[in-house]
Structures are given as C-alpha cells and as structure tokens.
Design a protein around this motif. Structure first.
Motif, PDB file in Angstrom:
ATOM      1  N   ASP A   1      12.545   6.896   0.049  1.00  0.00           N
ATOM      2  CA  ASP A   1      12.677   8.401  -0.083  1.00  0.00           C
ATOM      3  C   ASP A   1      13.172   8.599  -1.470  1.00  0.00           C
ATOM      4  O   ASP A   1      12.842   9.648  -2.018  1.00  0.00           O
ATOM      5  N   TYR A   2      13.926   7.728  -2.114  1.00  0.00           N
ATOM      6  CA  TYR A   2      14.326   7.824  -3.554  1.00  0.00           C
ATOM      7  C   TYR A   2      13.042   7.925  -4.435  1.00  0.00           C
ATOM      8  O   TYR A   2      12.874   8.892  -5.140  1.00  0.00           O
ATOM      9  N   MET A   3      12.006   6.951  -4.340  1.00  0.00           N
ATOM     10  CA  MET A   3      11.148   6.939  -5.208  1.00  0.00           C
ATOM     11  C   MET A   3      10.250   8.212  -5.122  1.00  0.00           C
ATOM     12  O   MET A   3       9.791   8.807  -6.002  1.00  0.00           O
ATOM     13  N   ASN A   4      10.261   8.686  -4.054  1.00  0.00           N
ATOM     14  CA  ASN A   4       9.174   9.796  -3.572  1.00  0.00           C
ATOM     15  C   ASN A   4       9.775  11.047  -3.961  1.00  0.00           C
ATOM     16  O   ASN A   4       9.220  11.975  -4.677  1.00  0.00           O
ATOM     17  N   SER A   5      11.196  11.326  -3.892  1.00  0.00           N
ATOM     18  CA  SER A   5      11.816  12.511  -4.242  1.00  0.00           C
ATOM     19  C   SER A   5      12.003  12.325  -6.025  1.00  0.00           C
ATOM     20  O   SER A   5      11.863  13.661  -6.347  1.00  0.00           O
ATOM     21  N   ARG A   6      12.060  11.275  -6.546  1.00  0.00           N
ATOM     22  CA  ARG A   6      12.690  11.415  -7.826  1.00  0.00           C
ATOM     23  C   ARG A   6      11.275  11.234  -8.848  1.00  0.00           C
ATOM     24  O   ARG A   6      11.045  12.051  -9.790  1.00  0.00           O
ATOM     25  N   TYR A   7      10.279  10.459  -8.570  1.00  0.00           N
ATOM     26  CA  TYR A   7       9.218  10.289  -9.138  1.00  0.00           C
ATOM     27  C   TYR A   7       7.847  10.762  -8.413  1.00  0.00           C
ATOM     28  O   TYR A   7       6.991  10.642  -9.203  1.00  0.00           O
ATOM     29  N   GLY A   8       7.783  10.965  -7.303  1.00  0.00           N
ATOM     30  CA  GLY A   8       6.608  11.418  -6.458  1.00  0.00           C
ATOM     31  C   GLY A   8       6.101  10.278  -5.672  1.00  0.00           C
ATOM     32  O   GLY A   8       5.370  10.497  -4.706  1.00  0.00           O
ATOM     33  N   SER A   9       6.246   8.916  -6.056  1.00  0.00           N
ATOM     34  CA  SER A   9       5.520   7.900  -5.161  1.00  0.00           C
ATOM     35  C   SER A   9       6.105   6.415  -5.863  1.00  0.00           C
ATOM     36  O   SER A   9       6.818   6.388  -6.884  1.00  0.00           O
ATOM     37  N   PRO A  10       6.094   5.619  -5.086  1.00  0.00           N
ATOM     38  CA  PRO A  10       6.355   4.285  -5.543  1.00  0.00           C
ATOM     39  C   PRO A  10       5.478   3.776  -6.909  1.00  0.00           C
ATOM     40  O   PRO A  10       5.972   3.121  -7.918  1.00  0.00           O
ATOM     41  N   VAL A  11       4.325   4.319  -6.908  1.00  0.00           N
ATOM     42  CA  VAL A  11       3.436   3.996  -8.008  1.00  0.00           C
ATOM     43  C   VAL A  11       3.769   4.691  -9.349  1.00  0.00           C
ATOM     44  O   VAL A  11       4.098   4.004 -10.443  1.00  0.00           O
ATOM     45  N   ALA A  12       4.396   5.821  -9.242  1.00  0.00           N
ATOM     46  CA  ALA A  12       5.035   6.753 -10.264  1.00  0.00           C
ATOM     47  C   ALA A  12       6.345   5.955 -10.845  1.00  0.00           C
ATOM     48  O   ALA A  12       6.812   5.897 -11.700  1.00  0.00           O
ATOM     49  N   ALA A  13       7.156   5.553  -9.736  1.00  0.00           N
ATOM     50  CA  ALA A  13       8.451   5.006  -9.890  1.00  0.00           C
ATOM     51  C   ALA A  13       8.097   3.737 -10.965  1.00  0.00           C
ATOM     52  O   ALA A  13       8.817   3.491 -11.808  1.00  0.00           O
ATOM     53  N   TRP A  14       7.200   2.746 -10.280  1.00  0.00           N
ATOM     54  CA  TRP A  14       6.842   1.520 -11.052  1.00  0.00           C
ATOM     55  C   TRP A  14       6.360   2.062 -12.374  1.00  0.00           C
ATOM     56  O   TRP A  14       6.873   1.231 -13.597  1.00  0.00           O
ATOM     57  N   ASN A  15       5.392   3.013 -12.732  1.00  0.00           N
ATOM     58  CA  ASN A  15       5.156   3.223 -14.119  1.00  0.00           C
ATOM     59  C   ASN A  15       6.385   3.733 -14.952  1.00  0.00           C
ATOM     60  O   ASN A  15       6.383   3.259 -16.208  1.00  0.00           O
ATOM     61  N   PHE A  16       7.252   4.372 -14.200  1.00  0.00           N
ATOM     62  CA  PHE A  16       8.441   4.746 -15.123  1.00  0.00           C
ATOM     63  C   PHE A  16       9.286   3.249 -15.693  1.00  0.00           C
ATOM     64  O   PHE A  16       9.652   3.208 -16.459  1.00  0.00           O
ATOM     65  N   TRP A  17       9.429   2.378 -14.508  1.00  0.00           N
ATOM     66  CA  TRP A  17      10.147   1.252 -14.574  1.00  0.00           C
ATOM     67  C   TRP A  17       9.255   0.397 -15.648  1.00  0.00           C
ATOM     68  O   TRP A  17      10.159  -0.117 -16.325  1.00  0.00           O
TER      69      TRP A  17
END
Length: 142
Positions: A120-136
């Motif tokens: 839920d956090y990754m989807n709401s903040r970044y749009g998806s886990p893939v986008a969260a990983w790209n940010f990471w």
C-alpha cells in the motif's frame, strides 16, 4: 491440525518450530513465546515463508522482484528487523513501525500484514513496487 500436534509429529525441534511458524502464518496466528535462540535458528525458513506469502500477494513477477529487492536491502526478510538508530521496523522498515497497525493489529510479527502495508505504501507513494525500487536505487532509501 493444531500447531502443537504438528510440533509433536516432527522429531527435530528446528523443524517443529519451522512447521509451527508456517502453520501460524498460514492461519493468521501469532507465535509469541518462542525462545530467541529458536527464532534465530529458524530465520532462513522465516524468510522463505515471508517470501512465499509475498509471492502469493504480488503475482506480477516484475512487481514481486522489485518488492523483494527493497525488502532484501531494508531487512533481509526479517519480520522483526529494527533499525537501531531510526527505530524503523519490519520487512519494509516502516518508520515508525506502528504505522503498519493500519494493516492489522498483528503488524509486529505477521509478514502478510507487513507486506500488505508495504505494498500500500509503495503504491500510494511511488505508484508501484517497481517505481519504489527505481527510487531506492537512485537514493539508497525509499
């Protein structure tokens, strides 16, 4: 079948703890009285159990792989991982860890609850886990 029956049927204490933890995770029970030594010795199977739960919750391979990479870096798939300096907690290192209570009262020990909150956090903040990983990857945190 009850957790105690599973434990009695398996000769090895390590296997009994692993079976009991898997049964508890599958049924949503929480094991709270396991000795610290036993919990440490079963860490690889706890990680495997958490990964299996995540696979079921994240059927898309690319999204699962990105989620898994974040969790591997953040906690090594340790459900009770605590950052000594910040206090971040759990698989996804929520800060504060109590934020995960929004996904369930068992947030301290249930990998499914932590995974649900993390998704839920990754989807709401970044749009998806893939986008969260790209940010990471770009920032070393997410």
């Amino acid at each position: 079948m009850s957790v105690s029956r599973i434990a009695r049927r398996i000769a090895s204490p390590k296997k009994a703890l692993t079976a009991a933890a898997l049964a508890a995770a599958t049924t949503g029970l929480v094991l709270t009285s396991a000795p610290a030594q036993a919990a440490t010795s079963s860490a690889p199977s706890s990680a495997a159990s958490a990964k299996a739960i995540a696979h079921k919750m994240i059927p898309d391979a690319a999204q699962y792989n990105a989620f898994s990479k974040i969790v591997e870096h953040e906690s090594g798939w340790n459900v009770t991982a605590t950052n000594a300096s910040s206090g971040a907690y759990g698989l996804v290192q929520a800060l504060p860890g109590s934020k995960m209570a929004s996904a369930g009262a068992d947030w301290k020990t249930n990998p499914a609850t932590q995974i649900e909150w993390g998704l839920d956090y990754m989807n709401s903040r970044y749009g998806s886990p893939v986008a969260a990983w790209n940010f990471w990857q770009a920032n070393g945190w997410y």
